[in-house]
Every structure is written in C-alpha cells, then in structure tokens.
Design an enzyme around this catalytic site. Structure first.
Site: not given
Ligand SMILES: Cc1cc2nc3c(=O)[nH]c(=O)nc-3n(C[C@H](O)[C@H](O)[C@H](O)COP(=O)(O)OP(=O)(O)OC[C@H]3O[C@@H](n4cnc5c(N)ncnc54)[C@H](O)[C@@H]3O)c2cc1C
Length: 383
Positions: A367-368, A237, A121-123
C-alpha cells in the site's frame, strides 16, 4: 447522475447470486482449498460461460463489457467463493491486449474452460516493491529462451499449469527496459518448487529455474516491453482481486450477528460503541464501492486505469483489516477461536479473514507503493 449499473448487468448479478446460493458450499476445513475441489467448482463456472464474459467472441468468449466480469468477481467475493484465478482475471485480458493472434488462440480457450490456470512469477529475493530490479534471466538461444533464477512467493505454483513469468531478456538495458513476459509450463524440466506456508493457512512457494527451456512462441507481445504489460496486469489484479464486495460480505455477517446476539442480557445492537463502529464501517464501504464502481466503469469503457486501481487496492485491503479487527472485538474471546472450531462464532470466518487480511496490504504491490502511484499519477507529484 446515475450510480446504478445498467439493468442487464444487475440482472446478470442476480443470476450469479442465485447460482452461488445453490452451488457454493464452503467447506469448514477449507484453508488452502484442495486443488481438485477448487477446479471442479471453477469448471462449473466456466461451463456457464462466466470465465469468458469479456473475452471477444472470436476467441470463444461472450464479448460482454468488463462490467459483467467485475460484477461476477463481486458476487464470488461476497460469498468468499474461490476467485476465477490469474488466468481469467489477468493473463487472458493481457493476451487480448498485447499477445499475438497465435498465442491468443493457443491459450485463451484453455483458460476460459478452466483447463489451465496461471500463477504469478514476479517477486524475487531482491525484487519486491522494486520489481524492475528482478534478476531472473531469459536469454534467447535459437528458437528458445533459457531461464535461470529464483522467484519468491509464487502462490499456487504447486496447483497451476503455467507461470506468468517476468524475466530479464536484456541484461544490458536500463532496468525497466530489459524485461519480458513469458508463459512458462510449470512442469518444464529445471523447475523446482518448494513450499512456504503463510499465516492464513495458504501455501505460497519458492520457485527455482535452472536452465529451463521455453519456446520463443511463449513470449507475450514484444521482447523487452514486459514492464508495460506488467503495469496493465497489475491494474487488472488490483481492480478484480480486491472487490469491496468481499469486505461487505464479512461486514454483513457481523451486522447479522449483532442483531441476533445478547451478552449479559443486553442486546449487542443497543451498545453505543458497537453501533458507532458499525456505522463508520458502513460509510467506508459506501465510499469504497463508489471508487471501485467508477473504476470498473472506466475500464469497461476501454480507458486505462492507473491511480484508480491503486486507490481500490489500498482502500479495500485496509478496510478489510479494520472490519475484521472490529468484528473480532464484537465477537469477543470466542471470536479468536480458529476457523472450523465448533465454539467459534460465525464458524470462525472472521478469524480466518482476519489472518488473510494481513497479506492484502502488500500483495499486488504494497500500500505504500500504491500511495506513491496515487501521488505520482493521480496528483502529478513527479519527483
Ligand atoms: C503470502 C504472500 C503471497 C504472495 N504471492 C505472490 C505471488 O503470487 N507472486 C508474486 O510475484 N509475488 C507474491 N507475493 C510478493 C508480494 O507481492 C511482495 O511481498 C510485495 O510486492 C512487497 O515486496 P517485498 O515483500 O519484497 O517487500 P519490500 O519491497 O522489501 O518492502 C518492504 C517494506 O518497505 C516498503 N517500501 C518499499 N519500497 C518503498 C517505497 N519506494 N516507498 C515507500 N515504501 C516502500 C514496502 O511498502 C514494505 O512495507 C506474495 C507475498 C506474500 C507474503
């Protein structure tokens, strides 16, 4: 310089491999693995003691170095068997590192017997890459925390017993300093789980917390130090959930297909473009293996990982995408048929892996962000 793991570790690898050859039978309709089938298989592994490899003996584990656990994850991943889950790979080692004696004794035996598992439960809607911006609160009220907020993408919330939850315990502190980690029973009153269906047929979830009561004994380590625990948890992880061996499993199937298949009377193995693409992937696999084995060894020696875990995650996830892309090109049009189709080559396993590979570049931190970590911690390029 010796690039092999010690003999006892390699003997253990063979034991796991033989066990999986006997006991692991992938179901063509697998998709989001049925929870019961998944847990039955996991219990078999737990009964062997393999969910407790690097857990100290006083908590019911085998007390072996982390290398054994790493090799175990490699073998599961090579045959695409269900991973150990968050409880074994992330929560138990974090409790060993940071938890109180009481919380370890209460949770670890249940994790290593596969009785319970965890989801992450992070995002949140406004906290993904910038996780420290999370706004779910856990306010101490007497003997309990009261939790309110919304989590996004809590994968497996519908099929696990507990959440490893990041919540803000001090809303007045600067953002990295006011976060704590809690172990939350997913059946607690006030939790609502709503499904989200991902493109690889797996289910993730939105989870709402509405005045959820959590006993204060379920706090991990110290209050407001959660950010440090999250960093360690993410390193576990990235090390254990992104094995290069999983990519090698896909690659080996593609190579076997190329060796056996002719198209238009021409063996695929004689086509220069295919040979060249596979040769390049083969070198990339070797590189990935060296990076990940070095990191596994370092972690096994008790050293903290940081940019190495980020390297593994980045290399492994992007190599998986390249491998699936090339695999689909080699398999041709039939390679686009869905997993389970009787016409799909390799039973559609490359097609399914291809869809699943999309998510791998942003799960566990995009990966960014991993490249930022490598630049900052690996190269000392502070901003
Ligand atoms: C199928 C699926 C399963 C998941 N499972 C889990 C889970 O079990 N628990 C959980 O907590 N989360 C989970 N996640 C969430 C996942 O960890 C997040 O999607 C991830 O951390 C990216 O966050 P965001 O989607 O809010 O993208 P954003 O943070 O909004 O980023 C959008 C884009 O901008 C880029 N970006 C953002 N900041 C920067 C920076 N400072 N420098 C360069 N580039 C940047 C990112 O790389 C990305 O490409 C899951 C996601 C999916 C789709």
């Amino acid at each position: 310089m010796d690039f092999r793991f010690p003999d006892d570790v390699e003997r253990f690898r063979l034991e796991v491999r033989e066990f999986l050859a006997r006991e692991w039978h992938p179901d063509p309709a697998w998709g989001d693995t049925p929870a019961d089938a998944d847990r039955t298989f996991k219990r078999k592994l737990a009964t062997k003691g393999w969910y407790a490899l690097s857990i100290p003996k006083e908590y019911g584990g085998l007390g072996l170095p982390l290398l054994q656990q790493f090799v175990f994850h490699e073998e599961l991943s090579y045959v695409d068997a269900p991973g150990t889950g968050v409880g074994v790979a992330i929560v138990a080692p974090c409790l060993i590192k940071y938890g109180t004696e009481e919380i370890r004794r209460r949770f670890i035996p249940r994790i290593i017997s596969a009785e319970i598992d965890f989801c992450l439960g992070y995002s949140e809607p406004e906290a993904g890459s910038d996780l420290a911006a999370l706004s779910t609160t856990a306010i101490l009220d007497g003997d309990n925390f009261v939790i309110n907020g919304q989590k996004m993408f809590t994968t497996s919330a519908h099929r696990t017993e507990f959440v490893w939850l990041a919540a803000r315990t001090d809303p007045t502190a600067v953002k990295h300093k006011g976060i704590s980690m809690l172990l939350v029973d997913i059946k607690s009153p006030g939790i609502t789980i709503r499904p989200l269906h991902a493109m690889d047929d797996t289910r993730t979830n939105v989870v709402y917390y509405d005045n959820v009561i959590v006993p204060k004994e379920n706090l991990v380590g110290e209050i407001n130090r959660g950010w440090y625990y999250i960093t360690t948890a993410l390193d576990f992880e990235r090390l254990l959930a992104f094995p290069i061996a999983g990519v090698r499993g896909i690659f080996d199937q593609i190579v076997a297909y190329v060796k056996q298949t002719s198209r238009g009377g021409q063996p695929l193995k004689d086509q220069p473009e295919i040979r060249s693409k596979l040769a390049r992937l083969s070198a990339d696999l070797e590189m990935g293996q060296l990076i990940s084995h070095q990191a596994a060894w370092k972690a096994s020696e008790g050293q903290l990982l940081s940019h190495e875990a980020a390297m593994i995650k980045t290399w492994s996830s992007e190599l998986l995408q390249r491998t699936c892309h090339i695999g689909t090109q080699i398999l041709g049009l039939y390679g686009t048929l869905q997993y389970g189709s009787k016409y799909a080559p390799l039973q559609g396993r490359i097609e399914r892996a291809h869809r699943a590979a999309v998510m791998r570049t942003f799960g566990a931190g995009s990966n960014e962000i991993q490249r930022n970590i490598i630049a900052l911690r690996g190269l000392g390029l502070a901003r």
